[in-house]
Design an enzyme around this catalytic site. Structure first.
Site, mmCIF file in Angstrom:
data_model
loop_
_atom_site.group_PDB
_atom_site.id
_atom_site.type_symbol
_atom_site.label_atom_id
_atom_site.label_comp_id
_atom_site.label_asym_id
_atom_site.label_seq_id
_atom_site.Cartn_x
_atom_site.Cartn_y
_atom_site.Cartn_z
ATOM 1 C CG ASP A 296 -6.329 2.077 -7.627
ATOM 2 O OD1 ASP A 296 -5.734 1.327 -6.836
ATOM 3 O OD2 ASP A 296 -6.720 3.214 -7.333
ATOM 4 C CB SER B 260 -15.838 2.719 -7.768
ATOM 5 O OG SER B 260 -15.496 3.927 -7.120
ATOM 6 C CD GLU C 250 -8.480 8.456 -10.129
ATOM 7 O OE1 GLU C 250 -9.112 8.884 -9.162
ATOM 8 O OE2 GLU C 250 -8.970 7.642 -10.930
ATOM 9 C CD GLU D 41 -3.055 -0.596 0.021
ATOM 10 O OE1 GLU D 41 -3.082 -0.337 -1.201
ATOM 11 O OE2 GLU D 41 -3.572 -1.611 0.507
ATOM 12 C CE1 TYR E 246 -3.179 7.385 -2.578
ATOM 13 C CE2 TYR E 246 -2.257 9.267 -3.741
ATOM 14 C CZ TYR E 246 -2.419 7.903 -3.613
ATOM 15 O OH TYR E 246 -1.801 7.064 -4.510
ATOM 16 C CB SER F 272 -24.100 6.631 -14.886
ATOM 17 O OG SER F 272 -24.705 7.398 -13.865
ATOM 18 N N GLY G 2 -16.340 4.921 -3.108
ATOM 19 C CA GLY G 2 -15.791 5.441 -1.862
ATOM 20 C C GLY G 2 -15.392 4.331 -0.908
ATOM 21 C CB ALA G 3 -16.022 0.821 -0.875
HETATM 22 C C1 GLA Z 1 -5.237 4.433 -4.088
HETATM 23 C C2 GLA Z 1 -4.458 4.906 -5.295
HETATM 24 C C3 GLA Z 1 -3.356 3.921 -5.681
HETATM 25 C C4 GLA Z 1 -2.503 3.545 -4.493
HETATM 26 C C5 GLA Z 1 -3.376 3.180 -3.290
HETATM 27 C C6 GLA Z 1 -2.557 2.955 -2.055
HETATM 28 O O1 GLA Z 1 -5.951 3.279 -4.390
HETATM 29 O O2 GLA Z 1 -5.324 5.094 -6.378
HETATM 30 O O3 GLA Z 1 -2.579 4.452 -6.715
HETATM 31 O O4 GLA Z 1 -1.604 4.558 -4.177
HETATM 32 O O5 GLA Z 1 -4.355 4.182 -3.005
HETATM 33 O O6 GLA Z 1 -1.793 1.814 -2.175
#
Ligand code: GLA
Length: 405
Positions: free
Chosen positions: A195, A150, A183, A56, A247, A90, A145-146
């Site tokens: 992701d 998504s 993103e 992570e 973040y 959507s 948001g989970a």
């Molecule tokens: C989110 C971000 C990813 C990654 C994770 C943490 O999901 O989109 O790029 O940094 O957090 O591992």
């Protein structure tokens, strides 16, 4: 106006999905498209959400991750038009069709959920892919948001659709970067490639071991059922948005740490260097760095354990990862900690929060026979703590993005 650089949309959150959206097959998605737009779509593409098994915040530190796609996905039906109009709809609860002139695309016209598909289209057009007008219908079963990606599911479904429809010829690892740019530059979340890589590169029954520096990936067999195990997701319902808040602050700390230590990225710091790093960094930055350095090692150890003794051997690594995120990276929250602690106290082999943190979901690796016990214990613990009731469901490693109709 032609496509010009746009400033990030400051306050776009993940689209508000229904809590239990219907699972629609490809033909049903196509039928909904036809109802809305009066013609059949050119095709339907699907891309999954993910859980990250381990690794992570290592992605933007050029380290290692080990996610797998889950059996919840975003599906888009698309038909190309011969003008420059985009019409988007959507199934997110009774919204009207959004109509946009692509030749006048600006961040104002990419509001709410449309920022995700239009962001991808904007990036592809920047790259020279000739996308004219189109109609698009989106249906997703990935909870928003989970912490289950998504938004990446939408981006990857849309990127796959236009890659096919416009003969763009982009490889999966290039589509990963398209989704990441959407993103970063349109939604405004400074995220890495975890992701989108999970959504695009996954294969059923496997996790994806990804080196985020080289983008080299390898599929790692993850046969949970054969080991009598399953992964349970506990969606705490604590919503997060990575375009705002912690973040970006964590990413900045990591960049500061790398700069002070004189390395290109924290990937280049070895566990043996940590003692020296402690003397060079302020205490908070040191804790952030220690999380990344130890997490990279845990990913490598998890891959080795899976190849050796199998999934039953990775529990302690998952739990150590959670402790590191809770104490060193400080991205957990009381709901995530309670989910993890309760699962562990009720038979889980390991448990950790998954995704970016500050809310979202935890995962627990549990014996399949113990599912009801863990579920009930978590539900009761949340009720006793006065927390919102969590959503709890099992996931298994699923197929990545693909054309489904
Ligand atoms: C989110 C971000 C990813 C990654 C994770 C943490 O999901 O989109 O790029 O940094 O957090 O591992």
């Amino acid at each position: 106006m032609t496509d010009s650089p746009i400033s990030p949309v400051p306050a776009v959150h993940a689209p508000a999905a229904a809590q239990d959206p219907d699972v629609l097959g490809p033909a049903e998605v196509a039928a909904r498209f036809a109802d809305a737009f009066g013609q059949a779509p050119d095709g339907v593409w699907s891309a999954p959400g993910r859980v990250n098994l381990i690794g992570e915040h290592t992605d933007y530190n050029e380290g290692f991750v080990l996610p797998f796609a889950i059996d919840r996905s975003a599906a888009v039906a698309v038909r190309l038009r011969d003008d420059s109009t985009a019409r988007l709809l959507s199934s997110y609860g009774g919204q009207a069709v959004a109509k946009v002139d692509l030749d006048g695309l600006s961040h104002d016209s990419m509001a709410g959920w449309t920022a995700y598909p239009l962001g991808v289209v904007w990036v592809l057009r920047q790259m020279g892919v000739a996308i004219g007008g189109f109609d698009l219908f989106l249906h997703s079963t990935v909870p928003t948001g989970a912490g289950l990606s998504s938004s990446a599911a939408i981006e990857c479904a849309v990127a796959s659709a236009f890659n096919d429809l416009c003969d763009a010829g982009l490889a999966a690892n290039e589509l990963v970067l398209v989704g990441q740019r959407a993103e970063n530059e349109v939604v405004g979340a400074p995220t890495g490639i975890l992701d989108q890589s999970a959504s695009l590169l996954s294969t059923a029954g496997h996790a994806v071991f990804l080196d985020c520096r080289t983008q080299e990936s390898r599929l790692v067999p993850l046969d949970l059922a054969a080991a009598g195990l399953l992964v349970l997701v506990v969606d705490t319902k604590v919503s997060h948005a990575h375009a705002t808040g912690g973040y970006a602050a964590r990413r900045a700390s990591c960049e500061l740490g790398a700069e002070v230590l004189g390395v290109p990225a924290l990937r280049d710091v070895a566990a043996a260097d940590l003692a020296e790093a402690a003397g060079l960094l302020d205490p908070e930055t040191f804790r952030r760095v220690r999380h990344i350095v130890t997490e990279d090692q845990r990913v490598l150890d998890t891959v080795a354990a899976l190849a050796g003794a199998g999934p039953a051997a990775i529990g302690a690594l998952l739990t150590a990862s959670h402790a590191s995120m809770r104490d060193d990276f400080e991205i957990s929250c009381p709901e995530l900690d309670l989910a993890v602690d309760t699962a562990l106290a009720n038979g889980a082999l390991g448990a950790r929060m998954t995704g970016g943190g500050f809310g979202g979901s935890a995962i627990a690796l549990i014996p399949a026979a113990g599912e009801a016990v863990v579920r009930n214990a978590v539900v009761q613990a949340f009720a006793a703590a006065g927390f919102t009731a969590p959503d709890i469901f099992a996931v298994s490693p699923a197929q990545g993005a693909r054309r489904v109709l």
